[in-house]
Design a protein around this motif. Structure first.
Motif, PDB file in Angstrom:
ATOM      1  N   TRP A  11       5.395  18.019  29.904  1.00  0.00           N
ATOM      2  CA  TRP A  11       5.767  17.033  30.939  1.00  0.00           C
ATOM      3  C   TRP A  11       4.660  16.819  31.968  1.00  0.00           C
ATOM      4  O   TRP A  11       4.764  15.949  32.823  1.00  0.00           O
ATOM      5  CB  TRP A  11       7.056  17.452  31.647  1.00  0.00           C
ATOM      6  N   LYS A  12       3.633  17.661  31.954  1.00  0.00           N
ATOM      7  CA  LYS A  12       2.518  17.562  32.903  1.00  0.00           C
ATOM      8  C   LYS A  12       3.067  17.520  34.338  1.00  0.00           C
ATOM      9  O   LYS A  12       4.077  18.159  34.613  1.00  0.00           O
ATOM     10  CB  LYS A  12       1.631  16.360  32.560  1.00  0.00           C
ATOM     11  N   MET A  13       2.447  16.746  35.239  1.00  0.00           N
ATOM     12  CA  MET A  13       2.944  16.714  36.623  1.00  0.00           C
ATOM     13  C   MET A  13       3.919  15.548  36.791  1.00  0.00           C
ATOM     14  O   MET A  13       3.672  14.597  37.544  1.00  0.00           O
ATOM     15  CB  MET A  13       1.776  16.623  37.615  1.00  0.00           C
ATOM     16  N   HIS A  14       4.998  15.628  36.006  1.00  0.00           N
ATOM     17  CA  HIS A  14       6.047  14.614  36.078  1.00  0.00           C
ATOM     18  C   HIS A  14       7.389  15.291  36.253  1.00  0.00           C
ATOM     19  O   HIS A  14       7.589  16.397  35.764  1.00  0.00           O
ATOM     20  CB  HIS A  14       6.084  13.793  34.779  1.00  0.00           C
ATOM     21  N   LYS A  15       8.290  14.612  36.905  1.00  0.00           N
ATOM     22  CA  LYS A  15       9.694  14.996  37.072  1.00  0.00           C
ATOM     23  C   LYS A  15       9.936  15.919  38.267  1.00  0.00           C
ATOM     24  O   LYS A  15       9.471  17.058  38.319  1.00  0.00           O
ATOM     25  CB  LYS A  15      10.282  15.670  35.815  1.00  0.00           C
ATOM     26  N   GLU A  19      15.174  14.871  38.488  1.00  0.00           N
ATOM     27  CA  GLU A  19      14.826  14.104  37.273  1.00  0.00           C
ATOM     28  C   GLU A  19      14.743  15.015  36.051  1.00  0.00           C
ATOM     29  O   GLU A  19      15.140  14.632  34.944  1.00  0.00           O
ATOM     30  CB  GLU A  19      13.467  13.401  37.483  1.00  0.00           C
ATOM     31  N   ALA A  20      14.227  16.215  36.250  1.00  0.00           N
ATOM     32  CA  ALA A  20      14.074  17.155  35.135  1.00  0.00           C
ATOM     33  C   ALA A  20      15.442  17.555  34.579  1.00  0.00           C
ATOM     34  O   ALA A  20      15.656  17.578  33.365  1.00  0.00           O
ATOM     35  CB  ALA A  20      13.300  18.393  35.595  1.00  0.00           C
ATOM     36  N   ILE A  39      10.266  22.517  25.730  1.00  0.00           N
ATOM     37  CA  ILE A  39       9.856  21.580  26.776  1.00  0.00           C
ATOM     38  C   ILE A  39       9.113  22.364  27.851  1.00  0.00           C
ATOM     39  O   ILE A  39       9.435  23.517  28.120  1.00  0.00           O
ATOM     40  CB  ILE A  39      11.044  20.804  27.404  1.00  0.00           C
ATOM     41  N   ALA A  40       8.092  21.707  28.424  1.00  0.00           N
ATOM     42  CA  ALA A  40       7.268  22.369  29.434  1.00  0.00           C
ATOM     43  C   ALA A  40       7.268  21.546  30.723  1.00  0.00           C
ATOM     44  O   ALA A  40       6.422  20.682  30.916  1.00  0.00           O
ATOM     45  CB  ALA A  40       5.838  22.552  28.909  1.00  0.00           C
ATOM     46  N   PRO A  41       8.246  21.799  31.588  1.00  0.00           N
ATOM     47  CA  PRO A  41       8.306  21.097  32.874  1.00  0.00           C
ATOM     48  C   PRO A  41       7.293  21.695  33.856  1.00  0.00           C
ATOM     49  O   PRO A  41       6.746  22.763  33.596  1.00  0.00           O
ATOM     50  CB  PRO A  41       9.731  21.389  33.383  1.00  0.00           C
ATOM     51  N   PRO A  42       7.054  21.029  34.997  1.00  0.00           N
ATOM     52  CA  PRO A  42       6.199  21.631  36.024  1.00  0.00           C
ATOM     53  C   PRO A  42       6.848  22.906  36.588  1.00  0.00           C
ATOM     54  O   PRO A  42       8.054  23.105  36.463  1.00  0.00           O
ATOM     55  CB  PRO A  42       6.085  20.544  37.093  1.00  0.00           C
ATOM     56  N   VAL A 232       3.607  16.962  22.664  1.00  0.00           N
ATOM     57  CA  VAL A 232       3.847  15.566  23.032  1.00  0.00           C
ATOM     58  C   VAL A 232       3.815  15.415  24.546  1.00  0.00           C
ATOM     59  O   VAL A 232       4.577  16.089  25.245  1.00  0.00           O
ATOM     60  CB  VAL A 232       5.232  15.115  22.513  1.00  0.00           C
ATOM     61  N   GLY A 233       2.947  14.549  25.052  1.00  0.00           N
ATOM     62  CA  GLY A 233       2.892  14.295  26.485  1.00  0.00           C
ATOM     63  C   GLY A 233       3.802  13.147  26.872  1.00  0.00           C
ATOM     64  O   GLY A 233       5.018  13.306  26.981  1.00  0.00           O
ATOM     65  N   GLY A 234       3.214  11.967  27.046  1.00  0.00           N
ATOM     66  CA  GLY A 234       3.938  10.801  27.565  1.00  0.00           C
ATOM     67  C   GLY A 234       5.293  10.546  26.918  1.00  0.00           C
ATOM     68  O   GLY A 234       6.290  10.295  27.608  1.00  0.00           O
ATOM     69  N   ALA A 235       5.335  10.639  25.599  1.00  0.00           N
ATOM     70  CA  ALA A 235       6.581  10.298  24.901  1.00  0.00           C
ATOM     71  C   ALA A 235       7.644  11.387  25.039  1.00  0.00           C
ATOM     72  O   ALA A 235       8.784  11.190  24.609  1.00  0.00           O
ATOM     73  CB  ALA A 235       6.297  10.025  23.418  1.00  0.00           C
ATOM     74  N   SER A 236       7.298  12.521  25.660  1.00  0.00           N
ATOM     75  CA  SER A 236       8.326  13.555  25.860  1.00  0.00           C
ATOM     76  C   SER A 236       9.098  13.329  27.159  1.00  0.00           C
ATOM     77  O   SER A 236      10.041  14.058  27.457  1.00  0.00           O
ATOM     78  CB  SER A 236       7.701  14.951  25.865  1.00  0.00           C
ATOM     79  N   LEU A 237       8.687  12.324  27.931  1.00  0.00           N
ATOM     80  CA  LEU A 237       9.339  12.076  29.221  1.00  0.00           C
ATOM     81  C   LEU A 237      10.562  11.193  29.087  1.00  0.00           C
ATOM     82  O   LEU A 237      11.293  10.984  30.064  1.00  0.00           O
ATOM     83  CB  LEU A 237       8.332  11.433  30.193  1.00  0.00           C
ATOM     84  N   LYS A 238      10.757  10.630  27.885  1.00  0.00           N
ATOM     85  CA  LYS A 238      11.948   9.804  27.633  1.00  0.00           C
ATOM     86  C   LYS A 238      12.752  10.464  26.530  1.00  0.00           C
ATOM     87  O   LYS A 238      12.244  10.694  25.426  1.00  0.00           O
ATOM     88  CB  LYS A 238      11.535   8.398  27.195  1.00  0.00           C
ATOM     89  N   ALA A 239      14.019  10.741  26.819  1.00  0.00           N
ATOM     90  CA  ALA A 239      14.855  11.496  25.876  1.00  0.00           C
ATOM     91  C   ALA A 239      14.900  10.823  24.509  1.00  0.00           C
ATOM     92  O   ALA A 239      14.795  11.490  23.473  1.00  0.00           O
ATOM     93  CB  ALA A 239      16.264  11.657  26.438  1.00  0.00           C
ATOM     94  N   ASP A 240      15.019   9.513  24.517  1.00  0.00           N
ATOM     95  CA  ASP A 240      15.163   8.813  23.243  1.00  0.00           C
ATOM     96  C   ASP A 240      13.901   8.951  22.386  1.00  0.00           C
ATOM     97  O   ASP A 240      13.966   9.251  21.196  1.00  0.00           O
ATOM     98  CB  ASP A 240      15.467   7.340  23.527  1.00  0.00           C
ATOM     99  N   ASP A 241      12.736   8.742  22.998  1.00  0.00           N
ATOM    100  CA  ASP A 241      11.469   8.851  22.250  1.00  0.00           C
ATOM    101  C   ASP A 241      11.276  10.272  21.728  1.00  0.00           C
ATOM    102  O   ASP A 241      10.900  10.483  20.577  1.00  0.00           O
ATOM    103  CB  ASP A 241      10.276   8.487  23.152  1.00  0.00           C
ATOM    104  N   PHE A 242      11.537  11.255  22.596  1.00  0.00           N
ATOM    105  CA  PHE A 242      11.318  12.637  22.194  1.00  0.00           C
ATOM    106  C   PHE A 242      12.274  13.008  21.052  1.00  0.00           C
ATOM    107  O   PHE A 242      11.866  13.648  20.074  1.00  0.00           O
ATOM    108  CB  PHE A 242      11.492  13.575  23.396  1.00  0.00           C
ATOM    109  N   ALA A 243      13.519  12.568  21.164  1.00  0.00           N
ATOM    110  CA  ALA A 243      14.498  12.873  20.104  1.00  0.00           C
ATOM    111  C   ALA A 243      14.078  12.234  18.786  1.00  0.00           C
ATOM    112  O   ALA A 243      14.240  12.831  17.713  1.00  0.00           O
ATOM    113  CB  ALA A 243      15.884  12.393  20.521  1.00  0.00           C
ATOM    114  N   ARG A 244      13.505  11.038  18.856  1.00  0.00           N
ATOM    115  CA  ARG A 244      13.063  10.377  17.611  1.00  0.00           C
ATOM    116  C   ARG A 244      11.850  11.093  17.015  1.00  0.00           C
ATOM    117  O   ARG A 244      11.717  11.184  15.792  1.00  0.00           O
ATOM    118  CB  ARG A 244      12.762   8.907  17.875  1.00  0.00           C
ATOM    119  N   ILE A 245      10.971  11.617  17.854  1.00  0.00           N
ATOM    120  CA  ILE A 245       9.829  12.390  17.342  1.00  0.00           C
ATOM    121  C   ILE A 245      10.330  13.656  16.658  1.00  0.00           C
ATOM    122  O   ILE A 245       9.893  14.006  15.556  1.00  0.00           O
ATOM    123  CB  ILE A 245       8.848  12.726  18.495  1.00  0.00           C
TER     124      ILE A 245
END
Ligand code: PGA
Length: 250
Positions: A11-15, A19-20, A39-42, A232-245
């Motif tokens: 997740w890098k420096m997001h959430k 939000e997390a 998952i790797a949150p801040p 996965v960076g950017g696409a792990s911030l949206k549940a739908d994208d991450f679930a599809r990956i």
């Protein structure tokens, strides 16, 4: 040997915490999978995310740690502190840490030893820049990073790690390595692992690909013989994208 696929969201420096926790709630609804997912949150969201993950097989990773257990290191967090919070593992040597925060192979090696001592599962990141690839130095750089990270480690310790091959030019750029480019480096990494830790460990270690992994390209990348998952960076911030990956990794 069939290695269990492993997909981790960075997740890098997001959430923010709020939000997390919301993203975890969505992920728990959408992820129904036998593969290993992390998952790797801040740092600030680790404890609340741990609570929100209770009863879920999704694993919790941190994005970095210091190599000492404690001390006068303002702003740093140690591996035992992460373990106490309930982290399963930690991402080490990400290219953003190397490029923006001056991390070296030697530093990654110290952190790796600290993480293993704290019983954390390390994801060791390696990868070349665009200039290095264009100068045909990809393998020189990646092999140096791997030898440096694993320097002095016994084979069984190497076997407790995951490696993420992330070409720097593919991170956050929308440019993905072709499956051929990725598989070539993953195969070389597998060969190097054989040399430094023996065939059984080399067979067992998962090698993730990272760099603009999206729902559209995940399945093809992960169908390669030596690509055992994704970071996965950017696409792990949206549940739908991450679930599809994750679904594409099966
Ligand atoms: P990206 O990041 O998926 O946004 O390219 C990958 C990473 O940095 O781990």
């Amino acid at each position: 040997m069939t290695r269990r696929k492993f997909v981790c969201g960075n997740w890098k420096m997001h959430k923010t915490v709020a939000e997390a926790v919301e993203l975890v709630r969505e992920l728990r609804q959408r992820l129904n999978t036998q593969i290993q997912v992390g998952i790797a949150p801040p740092f600030t969201a680790l404890a609340p995310v741990k609570a929100a993950l209770q009863g879920s097989p999704i694993q919790l990773f941190a994005q970095n740690c210091h190599h000492e257990k404690q001390g006068a290191f303002t702003g740093e967090v140690s591996a035992p502190m992460l373990k106490e919070l309930g982290c399963d593992g930690v991402i080490l040597g990400h290219s953003e840490r190397r490029q923006l925060f001056g991390e070296t192979d030697e530093g990654v090696n110290k952190k790796l030893k600290a993480a293993l001592e704290a019983q954390l599962h390390p994801i060791v990141c390696v990868g070349e820049t665009l200039a290095e690839r264009e100068a045909s130095r990809t393998w020189e750089v990646v092999s140096r990073q791997i030898r440096g990270a694993f320097n002095g480690l016994a084979a069984d310790a190497v076997g407790r790690c995951t490696i993420a091959y992330e070409p720097v030019w593919a991170i956050g750029t929308g440019k993905t390595a072709t499956t051929g480019q990725a598989q070539e480096v993953h195969g070389q990494i597998r060969g190097l692992l054989r040399e430094i830790a023996g065939p059984a460990v080399a067979d067992a270690v998962r090698i993730q690909y990272g760099g603009s992994v999206k729902p559209e390209n995940a399945a093809e990348l992960l169908s390669q013989p030596d690509i055992d998952g994704a970071l996965v960076g950017g696409a792990s911030l949206k549940a739908d994208d991450f679930a599809r990956i994750v679904a594409g990794a099966k």
